[in-house]
Design a protein around this motif. Structure first.
Motif, PDB file in Angstrom:
ATOM      1  N   ARG A  73     -10.667 -25.453 -41.619  1.00 43.12           N
ATOM      2  CA  ARG A  73      -9.950 -24.646 -40.634  1.00 43.12           C
ATOM      3  C   ARG A  73      -9.594 -25.546 -39.456  1.00 43.12           C
ATOM      4  O   ARG A  73     -10.481 -26.011 -38.724  1.00 43.12           O
ATOM      5  N   LEU A  74      -8.302 -25.841 -39.285  1.00 41.64           N
ATOM      6  CA  LEU A  74      -7.867 -26.668 -38.163  1.00 41.64           C
ATOM      7  C   LEU A  74      -7.726 -25.797 -36.936  1.00 41.64           C
ATOM      8  O   LEU A  74      -6.780 -25.008 -36.807  1.00 41.64           O
ATOM      9  N   ALA A  75      -8.672 -25.911 -36.032  1.00 44.45           N
ATOM     10  CA  ALA A  75      -8.697 -25.061 -34.841  1.00 44.45           C
ATOM     11  C   ALA A  75      -9.590 -25.696 -33.786  1.00 44.45           C
ATOM     12  O   ALA A  75     -10.473 -26.497 -34.087  1.00 44.45           O
ATOM     13  N   LYS A  76      -9.350 -25.309 -32.551  1.00 48.53           N
ATOM     14  CA  LYS A  76     -10.182 -25.749 -31.425  1.00 48.53           C
ATOM     15  C   LYS A  76     -11.202 -24.668 -31.109  1.00 48.53           C
ATOM     16  O   LYS A  76     -10.847 -23.499 -30.946  1.00 48.53           O
ATOM     17  N   VAL A  77     -12.463 -25.057 -31.034  1.00 45.95           N
ATOM     18  CA  VAL A  77     -13.521 -24.108 -30.699  1.00 45.95           C
ATOM     19  C   VAL A  77     -13.522 -23.880 -29.190  1.00 45.95           C
ATOM     20  O   VAL A  77     -13.519 -24.836 -28.408  1.00 45.95           O
ATOM     21  N   THR A  78     -13.518 -22.619 -28.778  1.00 52.14           N
ATOM     22  CA  THR A  78     -13.508 -22.304 -27.346  1.00 52.14           C
ATOM     23  C   THR A  78     -14.804 -21.667 -26.860  1.00 52.14           C
ATOM     24  O   THR A  78     -15.103 -21.713 -25.670  1.00 52.14           O
ATOM     25  N   ALA A  79     -15.571 -21.061 -27.759  1.00 55.04           N
ATOM     26  CA  ALA A  79     -16.828 -20.425 -27.339  1.00 55.04           C
ATOM     27  C   ALA A  79     -17.676 -20.122 -28.558  1.00 55.04           C
ATOM     28  O   ALA A  79     -17.172 -19.967 -29.673  1.00 55.04           O
ATOM     29  N   VAL A  80     -18.991 -20.048 -28.322  1.00 53.34           N
ATOM     30  CA  VAL A  80     -19.934 -19.617 -29.353  1.00 53.34           C
ATOM     31  C   VAL A  80     -20.774 -18.487 -28.779  1.00 53.34           C
ATOM     32  O   VAL A  80     -21.391 -18.632 -27.715  1.00 53.34           O
ATOM     33  N   ASP A  81     -20.766 -17.344 -29.468  1.00 52.15           N
ATOM     34  CA  ASP A  81     -21.620 -16.212 -29.105  1.00 52.15           C
ATOM     35  C   ASP A  81     -22.770 -16.183 -30.100  1.00 52.15           C
ATOM     36  O   ASP A  81     -22.659 -15.613 -31.189  1.00 52.15           O
ATOM     37  N   ALA A  82     -23.854 -16.847 -29.731  1.00 55.46           N
ATOM     38  CA  ALA A  82     -24.975 -16.989 -30.660  1.00 55.46           C
ATOM     39  C   ALA A  82     -25.725 -15.688 -30.872  1.00 55.46           C
ATOM     40  O   ALA A  82     -26.442 -15.546 -31.870  1.00 55.46           O
ATOM     41  N   ASP A  83     -25.595 -14.746 -29.973  1.00 53.93           N
ATOM     42  CA  ASP A  83     -26.260 -13.454 -30.141  1.00 53.93           C
ATOM     43  C   ASP A  83     -25.501 -12.570 -31.131  1.00 53.93           C
ATOM     44  O   ASP A  83     -26.103 -11.843 -31.924  1.00 53.93           O
ATOM     45  N   ARG A  84     -24.175 -12.655 -31.088  1.00 53.44           N
ATOM     46  CA  ARG A  84     -23.342 -11.876 -32.004  1.00 53.44           C
ATOM     47  C   ARG A  84     -23.016 -12.648 -33.279  1.00 53.44           C
ATOM     48  O   ARG A  84     -22.390 -12.104 -34.187  1.00 53.44           O
ATOM     49  N   LYS A  85     -23.400 -13.907 -33.356  1.00 56.53           N
ATOM     50  CA  LYS A  85     -23.105 -14.780 -34.490  1.00 56.53           C
ATOM     51  C   LYS A  85     -21.594 -14.865 -34.718  1.00 56.53           C
ATOM     52  O   LYS A  85     -21.089 -14.572 -35.794  1.00 56.53           O
ATOM     53  N   ALA A  86     -20.896 -15.294 -33.686  1.00 59.23           N
ATOM     54  CA  ALA A  86     -19.435 -15.386 -33.752  1.00 59.23           C
ATOM     55  C   ALA A  86     -18.963 -16.610 -32.987  1.00 59.23           C
ATOM     56  O   ALA A  86     -19.549 -16.998 -31.969  1.00 59.23           O
ATOM     57  N   VAL A  87     -17.887 -17.208 -33.481  1.00 56.20           N
ATOM     58  CA  VAL A  87     -17.279 -18.385 -32.859  1.00 56.20           C
ATOM     59  C   VAL A  87     -15.830 -18.057 -32.519  1.00 56.20           C
ATOM     60  O   VAL A  87     -15.087 -17.563 -33.370  1.00 56.20           O
ATOM     61  N   ALA A  88     -15.441 -18.314 -31.276  1.00 55.29           N
ATOM     62  CA  ALA A  88     -14.054 -18.108 -30.859  1.00 55.29           C
ATOM     63  C   ALA A  88     -13.285 -19.409 -31.037  1.00 55.29           C
ATOM     64  O   ALA A  88     -13.760 -20.480 -30.641  1.00 55.29           O
ATOM     65  N   VAL A  89     -12.097 -19.327 -31.648  1.00 49.26           N
ATOM     66  CA  VAL A  89     -11.274 -20.507 -31.881  1.00 49.26           C
ATOM     67  C   VAL A  89      -9.825 -20.216 -31.522  1.00 49.26           C
ATOM     68  O   VAL A  89      -9.414 -19.057 -31.410  1.00 49.26           O
ATOM     69  N   ILE A  90      -9.067 -21.299 -31.338  1.00 46.48           N
ATOM     70  CA  ILE A  90      -7.620 -21.202 -31.156  1.00 46.48           C
ATOM     71  C   ILE A  90      -6.970 -22.151 -32.153  1.00 46.48           C
ATOM     72  O   ILE A  90      -7.325 -23.336 -32.211  1.00 46.48           O
ATOM     73  N   ASP A  91      -6.025 -21.630 -32.938  1.00 47.29           N
ATOM     74  CA  ASP A  91      -5.298 -22.475 -33.868  1.00 47.29           C
ATOM     75  C   ASP A  91      -3.803 -22.242 -33.718  1.00 47.29           C
ATOM     76  O   ASP A  91      -3.355 -21.646 -32.722  1.00 47.29           O
ATOM     77  N   ALA A  92      -3.021 -22.680 -34.669  1.00 44.65           N
ATOM     78  CA  ALA A  92      -1.568 -22.565 -34.571  1.00 44.65           C
ATOM     79  C   ALA A  92      -1.099 -21.118 -34.524  1.00 44.65           C
ATOM     80  O   ALA A  92      -0.005 -20.833 -34.037  1.00 44.65           O
ATOM     81  N   ASP A  93      -1.921 -20.212 -35.002  1.00 44.02           N
ATOM     82  CA  ASP A  93      -1.560 -18.790 -35.015  1.00 44.02           C
ATOM     83  C   ASP A  93      -2.096 -18.027 -33.806  1.00 44.02           C
ATOM     84  O   ASP A  93      -1.885 -16.815 -33.704  1.00 44.02           O
ATOM     85  N   GLY A  94      -2.818 -18.709 -32.925  1.00 44.07           N
ATOM     86  CA  GLY A  94      -3.375 -18.052 -31.744  1.00 44.07           C
ATOM     87  C   GLY A  94      -4.882 -17.968 -31.782  1.00 44.07           C
ATOM     88  O   GLY A  94      -5.548 -18.726 -32.509  1.00 44.07           O
ATOM     89  N   SER A  95      -5.437 -17.040 -31.027  1.00 45.73           N
ATOM     90  CA  SER A  95      -6.880 -16.887 -30.915  1.00 45.73           C
ATOM     91  C   SER A  95      -7.436 -16.113 -32.105  1.00 45.73           C
ATOM     92  O   SER A  95      -6.788 -15.223 -32.650  1.00 45.73           O
ATOM     93  N   ALA A  96      -8.661 -16.467 -32.487  1.00 44.97           N
ATOM     94  CA  ALA A  96      -9.315 -15.786 -33.601  1.00 44.97           C
ATOM     95  C   ALA A  96     -10.818 -15.894 -33.426  1.00 44.97           C
ATOM     96  O   ALA A  96     -11.310 -16.613 -32.547  1.00 44.97           O
TER      97      ALA A  96
END
Length: 381
Positions: A73-96
């Motif tokens: 997955r080609l994307a930039k990591v912007t945040a990690v929510d370790a309590d919710r077990k989720a990673v925020a990323v931004i790629d060519a399609d936007g935020s995910a």
């Protein structure tokens, strides 16, 4: 449902961890996603060569992981929510957002300007490919007789200054170090380092802690060193993402881990490479380096596989054997060390050391490019 493993960062530690997990675990049981901002694997230990004008072999991550089952997955990591077990990323399609069951955090580090005034504005860094390419372009335009000053006397600084001096004998190349030049090396190691520096015409400024970086000079506590181009190599700083999360981190922002590279605060997170704070031999923290990151990746991948399959947890000691230093393309220095990374009075020097270092670099790249060879697949319990 498949167990979701997300690996953040595809440097040496992240790439090796992802590949080792793909080989250790069955595709029927797990889904592995490798997240990286760039499409190519970057040989960070060769950035000084790139700066000096050498071309490095491209290593597309898509080719490296083709057929392994690892999703890139080609994307930039912007945040990690370790309590919710989720990673925020931004790629060519936007935020995910990527959900995970197990996270391997391997975002590594960047340069550290040490909050010295003028560094961010006037100095160049070689901690990453983009910075190295900018410096390469700047040096290509630099006319003969100008001074290039490398600040920092660690491994990165020594390799950078010797590579530049060898490649550009038309320039005045200097290095400014806080203490003595190579003061952590053995007497034989220091002697060889100084001999090579003298032969290459490198001006060595010792006990010269830099207080300010200007457009055409660096200022120290005792004077001024002219510098048309300043290269800053005084250490690394980890990305701030972990420190912004709820994970337990050190004052430097590294994730605190146990002997299996597992976060002491969030057991579903493993940290490898520069991003992890791990303890090695004799209770000493591992230093930020490729030499630490690769065994950390092995340890984490094997621990994750063991916990998912009911296997035996790894208990391999994390120790050092030597420090490999290139001094240009024809010279090298292999400083042998104790398990906790203290120099002993044994070295390999000269051309043989240069060949040895080149083999080490090739071996590290090969390990990252062939991450799934030689290991049996295990099924989840």
């Amino acid at each position: 449902m498949k167990h979701r493993i997300v690996v953040l960062g595809a440097g040496y530690a992240g790439a090796i961890a992802a590949g080792r997990l793909a080989k250790r675990l069955s595709r029927e049981d797990v889904h592995i996603t490798l997240v990286n901002a760039e499409p190519d694997f970057v040989e960070r230990v060769r950035m000084h060569q790139l700066v000096a004008g050498q071309d490095l072999k491209p290593r597309p991550l898509a080719d490296m992981f083709a057929g392994t089952g690892v999703e890139l997955r080609l994307a930039k990591v912007t945040a990690v929510d370790a309590d919710r077990k989720a990673v925020a990323v931004i790629d060519a399609d936007g935020s995910a957002e990527l959900a995970y069951d197990t996270l391997v955090y391997a975002l590594g580090s960047g340069w550290n300007d040490q909050d010295v005034p003028g560094t961010a504005e006037h100095a160049h860094q070689i901690a990453g490919r983009s910075g190295a390419l900018r410096l390469r372009e700047r040096l290509a335009r630099l006319e003969a007789g100008k001074t290039v000053t490398v600040v920092g006397g660690g491994l990165t600084g020594i390799e950078a200054v010797t590579e530049l001096a060898e490649a550009r004998p038309d320039l005045n190349v200097a290095i400014a170090v806080r203490g003595e030049f190579g003061d952590w090396l053995s007497p034989k190691g220091r002697e060889h380092l100084r001999k090579v520096a003298d032969r290459l015409g490198i001006a060595v400024h010792e006990h010269a802690a830099v207080t300010t970086v200007e457009t055409d000079a660096v200022r120290t506590e005792d004077g001024t060193v002219p510098s048309a181009v300043t290269v800053w190599t005084t250490g690394f700083a980890v990305h701030p993402i972990a420190a912004a999360s709820t994970m337990k981190v050190t004052d430097r922002g590294q994730i605190v881990v146990d002997g299996t590279m597992r976060s002491v605060s969030h057991p579903d997170v493993y940290a490898v490479g520069d991003a992890g704070f791990a303890i090695g031999a004799k209770g000493r923290p591992l230093r930020m380096s490729c030499a630490s990151g690769i065994p950390m990746a092995w340890q984490a991948a094997d621990a994750i596989a063991a916990r998912l399959t009911g296997g035996k947890l790894p208990n391999a000691p994390l120790r050092y054997v030597n420090q490999c230093i290139s001094l240009g393309r024809r010279e090298g220095l292999i400083q042998y060390v104790t398990a906790d990374d203290r120099a002993v009075n044994a070295t390999l020097r000269g051309r043989a050391a240069a060949v040895y270092k080149e083999l080490v670099c090739k071996g590290a790249a090969w390990s990252a490019a062939h991450p799934t060879l030689g290991m049996p697949v295990r099924r989840r319990r």
